[in-house]
Design a protein around this motif. Structure first.
Motif, PDB file in Angstrom:
ATOM      1  N   VAL A  78      40.196  16.554 -15.000  1.00  0.00           N
ATOM      2  CA  VAL A  78      40.145  16.122 -16.549  1.00  0.00           C
ATOM      3  C   VAL A  78      39.808  14.713 -17.517  1.00  0.00           C
ATOM      4  N   ASN A  79      38.562  14.735 -17.852  1.00  0.00           N
ATOM      5  CA  ASN A  79      38.348  13.973 -18.971  1.00  0.00           C
ATOM      6  C   ASN A  79      39.306  13.256 -19.636  1.00  0.00           C
ATOM      7  N   VAL A  80      40.406  12.454 -19.562  1.00  0.00           N
ATOM      8  CA  VAL A  80      41.373  12.498 -20.720  1.00  0.00           C
ATOM      9  C   VAL A  80      40.684  12.307 -21.657  1.00  0.00           C
ATOM     10  N   SER A  81      39.304  11.367 -22.406  1.00  0.00           N
ATOM     11  CA  SER A  81      38.075  11.175 -23.397  1.00  0.00           C
ATOM     12  C   SER A  81      37.811  11.987 -23.809  1.00  0.00           C
ATOM     13  N   ASP A  82      37.657  12.971 -23.222  1.00  0.00           N
ATOM     14  CA  ASP A  82      37.420  14.552 -24.943  1.00  0.00           C
ATOM     15  C   ASP A  82      37.827  15.883 -23.880  1.00  0.00           C
ATOM     16  N   GLY A  83      38.649  16.014 -23.095  1.00  0.00           N
ATOM     17  CA  GLY A  83      39.617  16.691 -23.061  1.00  0.00           C
ATOM     18  C   GLY A  83      38.133  17.364 -21.361  1.00  0.00           C
ATOM     19  N   ARG A  84      37.312  17.431 -21.283  1.00  0.00           N
ATOM     20  CA  ARG A  84      36.488  18.264 -20.623  1.00  0.00           C
ATOM     21  C   ARG A  84      37.434  18.197 -19.440  1.00  0.00           C
ATOM     22  N   ILE A  85      37.298  19.687 -18.370  1.00  0.00           N
ATOM     23  CA  ILE A  85      37.325  19.260 -17.574  1.00  0.00           C
ATOM     24  C   ILE A  85      37.261  20.361 -16.795  1.00  0.00           C
ATOM     25  N   THR A  86      37.056  20.097 -14.956  1.00  0.00           N
ATOM     26  CA  THR A  86      36.605  20.533 -14.179  1.00  0.00           C
ATOM     27  C   THR A  86      37.020  21.806 -13.014  1.00  0.00           C
ATOM     28  N   VAL A  87      36.996  22.350 -12.377  1.00  0.00           N
ATOM     29  CA  VAL A  87      37.583  23.936 -12.132  1.00  0.00           C
ATOM     30  C   VAL A  87      36.291  24.041 -10.905  1.00  0.00           C
ATOM     31  N   GLY A  88      36.776  24.307  -9.841  1.00  0.00           N
ATOM     32  CA  GLY A  88      36.145  25.465  -9.490  1.00  0.00           C
ATOM     33  C   GLY A  88      36.945  25.977  -8.120  1.00  0.00           C
ATOM     34  N   GLY A  89      35.952  26.234  -6.975  1.00  0.00           N
ATOM     35  CA  GLY A  89      36.762  27.223  -5.624  1.00  0.00           C
ATOM     36  C   GLY A  89      35.395  27.153  -4.739  1.00  0.00           C
ATOM     37  N   THR A  90      35.045  28.295  -3.773  1.00  0.00           N
ATOM     38  CA  THR A  90      35.288  28.749  -2.995  1.00  0.00           C
ATOM     39  C   THR A  90      34.423  30.256  -3.114  1.00  0.00           C
ATOM     40  N   VAL A  91      33.530  30.651  -3.090  1.00  0.00           N
ATOM     41  CA  VAL A  91      32.983  32.562  -2.215  1.00  0.00           C
ATOM     42  C   VAL A  91      33.310  32.083  -1.093  1.00  0.00           C
ATOM     43  N   THR A  92      33.003  33.583  -0.568  1.00  0.00           N
ATOM     44  CA  THR A  92      32.901  33.780   0.777  1.00  0.00           C
ATOM     45  C   THR A  92      31.943  35.756   1.135  1.00  0.00           C
TER      46      THR A  92
END
Length: 181
Positions: A78-92
């Protein structure tokens, strides 16, 4: 109509009759023909001498059905200055597929519940997990994501290129720890 040559003289079969008889047929999933034994007989232009033949076919094994999986990474940023998050994972997957990922992320806080929806596509190739990620900001007015735990609901879908079926992982719910980026 049949056309051919016999010693340079063209022959035509304008009126033909006959039969085609399937002696044995074996199907696999989705109508895939695995084995076929058939005979045929054709009479051309009223001839009493038939053209006869037989067909015996054993097909190769059909393509495998698509199998796939999806995992959500337990950590996000999470970027605390603008609240933008980056989430993810994988697919098989066990064969190439275009995988559509859809879901929501929300975080229960004292002052509100920031949340966001996402949709992305991943070109899955067999052999190793294929990573994916999305960057999101809260769609709820007056809220933003903060470091801490968030809930992620995700689903993956892909059409099988060889069969008329869509593979769906079903909705999965995961907890993701958001850390400062």
């Amino acid at each position: 109509m049949f056309s051919g040559t016999d010693n340079g003289t063209e022959k035509w079969c304008d009126a033909n009759s006959g039969s085609f008889t399937i002696e044995h047929i074996a199907f696999g999933r989705y109508g895939y023909v695995r084995e076929l034994d058939a005979t045929f007989e054709q009479y051309c232009n009223g001839s009493t001498v038939p053209l006869r033949g037989a067909v015996h076919a054993v097909m190769p094994e059909p393509p495998v059905e698509l199998a796939m999986g999806m995992d959500v990474a337990p950590e996000g940023a999470v970027n605390v200055s603008d609240g933008r998050i980056t989430v993810g994972g994988t697919v098989t997957c066990n064969k190439p597929a275009s995988v559509s990922l859809v879901g929501q992320v929300f975080q229960v806080q004292k002052k509100g519940t920031p949340g966001a929806s996402y949709e992305t596509t991943v070109a899955c190739t067999p052999g190793a997990p294929v990573p994916w990620s999305v960057s999101l900001t809260s769609q709820e007015p007056g809220t933003s994501f903060h470091p801490g735990t968030a809930t992620m609901r995700s689903r993956a879908r892909a059409d099988d290129r060889d069969y008329p079926v869509t593979v769906d992982t079903g909705q999965e719910e995961s907890q993701v720890t958001l850390s400062k980026a």
